[in-house]
Design an enzyme around this catalytic site. Structure first.
Site, mmCIF file in Angstrom:
data_model
loop_
_atom_site.group_PDB
_atom_site.id
_atom_site.type_symbol
_atom_site.label_atom_id
_atom_site.label_comp_id
_atom_site.label_asym_id
_atom_site.label_seq_id
_atom_site.Cartn_x
_atom_site.Cartn_y
_atom_site.Cartn_z
ATOM 1 N N GLU A 45 -0.695 -7.449 -3.452
ATOM 2 C CA GLU A 45 -0.228 -8.815 -3.206
ATOM 3 C C GLU A 45 -1.424 -9.756 -3.239
ATOM 4 O O GLU A 45 -2.272 -9.735 -2.341
ATOM 5 C CB GLU A 45 0.460 -8.896 -1.844
ATOM 6 N N LYS A 131 9.307 -9.370 6.358
ATOM 7 C CA LYS A 131 7.944 -9.096 6.816
ATOM 8 C C LYS A 131 7.813 -9.514 8.275
ATOM 9 O O LYS A 131 8.003 -10.682 8.612
ATOM 10 C CB LYS A 131 6.937 -9.875 5.959
#
Length: 214
Positions: A45, A131
């Site tokens: 990411e 998340k």
């Protein structure tokens, strides 16, 4: 009405680690991804806090790496990431406009949340996973507690995750964990020390494998 999520890459459920890259300088994003993959971390990411991040995404994606982009705050950023070749989006909190853009673009989005209400909001917005950030402030047991009312919701633990505690989050129900500077320190990235990044990735994944419950 709950929006149907676009699924995450299936390999994430197997690997269970996302390396989160925050660095002011990345000399070669594809080489960075290759170094991490050699150490067992195949999902990377990049973040919008990194200068020229879409160029880095494009370089890595063109070489076939499974890259996403985080710290996505606006729909325009989601569109830029998609055009560059990102395979998934990550936000630090619930961002309805990002979720809408992700749905329109056909990209999975991992929406950030902390409270039970925020988790529910993220699910309604079509999050492929939620998340939990900052996870270390509440500990692994918090994910287990969230799975009481939300047993089928994929959770990703982020914030304060390291080789010593990552397995505990997975053992308490996390789909994956986010590895930060322990695996991808900015100074090693800036120096192009790919051997060091491979070593760090391998140390993290090895510790994870040895600590997981059967």
């Amino acid at each position: 009405m709950t929006r149907t999520p676009t699924p995450l890459p299936p390999t994430l459920a197997t690997d269970q680690v996302i390396a989160v890259v925050r660095a002011p300088h990345i000399p070669d994003a594809a080489a960075l991804c290759a170094a991490l993959a050699e150490g067992g971390v195949r999902h990377v990411e990049f973040t919008f806090t990194t200068p020229d991040v879409t160029s880095h995404i494009g370089r890595a994606a063109s070489q076939g790496f499974e890259v996403g982009v985080g710290t996505v705050l606006r729909a325009s950023q989601a569109e830029q990431a998609a055009a560059a070749g990102a395979r998934f989006l990550v936000t630090p909190g619930c961002r309805p406009q990002v979720a809408e853009a992700a749905h329109r673009l056909g990209l999975p989005v991992v929406l950030g949340a902390l409270t039970p209400t925020e988790v529910a909001d993220a699910v309604d917005l079509g999050a492929a996973a939620v998340k939990i950030f900052p996870a270390a402030a509440f500990g692994p047991g918090y994910l287990r507690d969230l799975h009481g009312p939300y047993p089928g919701i994929p959770l990703v633990a982020s914030g304060g995750i390291n080789a010593a505690n990552a397995a505990a989050y997975l053992n308490h129900g996390a789909l994956a964990v986010c590895a930060g500077t322990e695996v991808v320190p900015p100074d090693a990235i800036a120096a192009g020390d790919w051997t060091e990044l491979t070593r760090r990735a391998r140390a993290f994944t090895t510790a994870l494998a040895h600590s997981r419950h059967p």
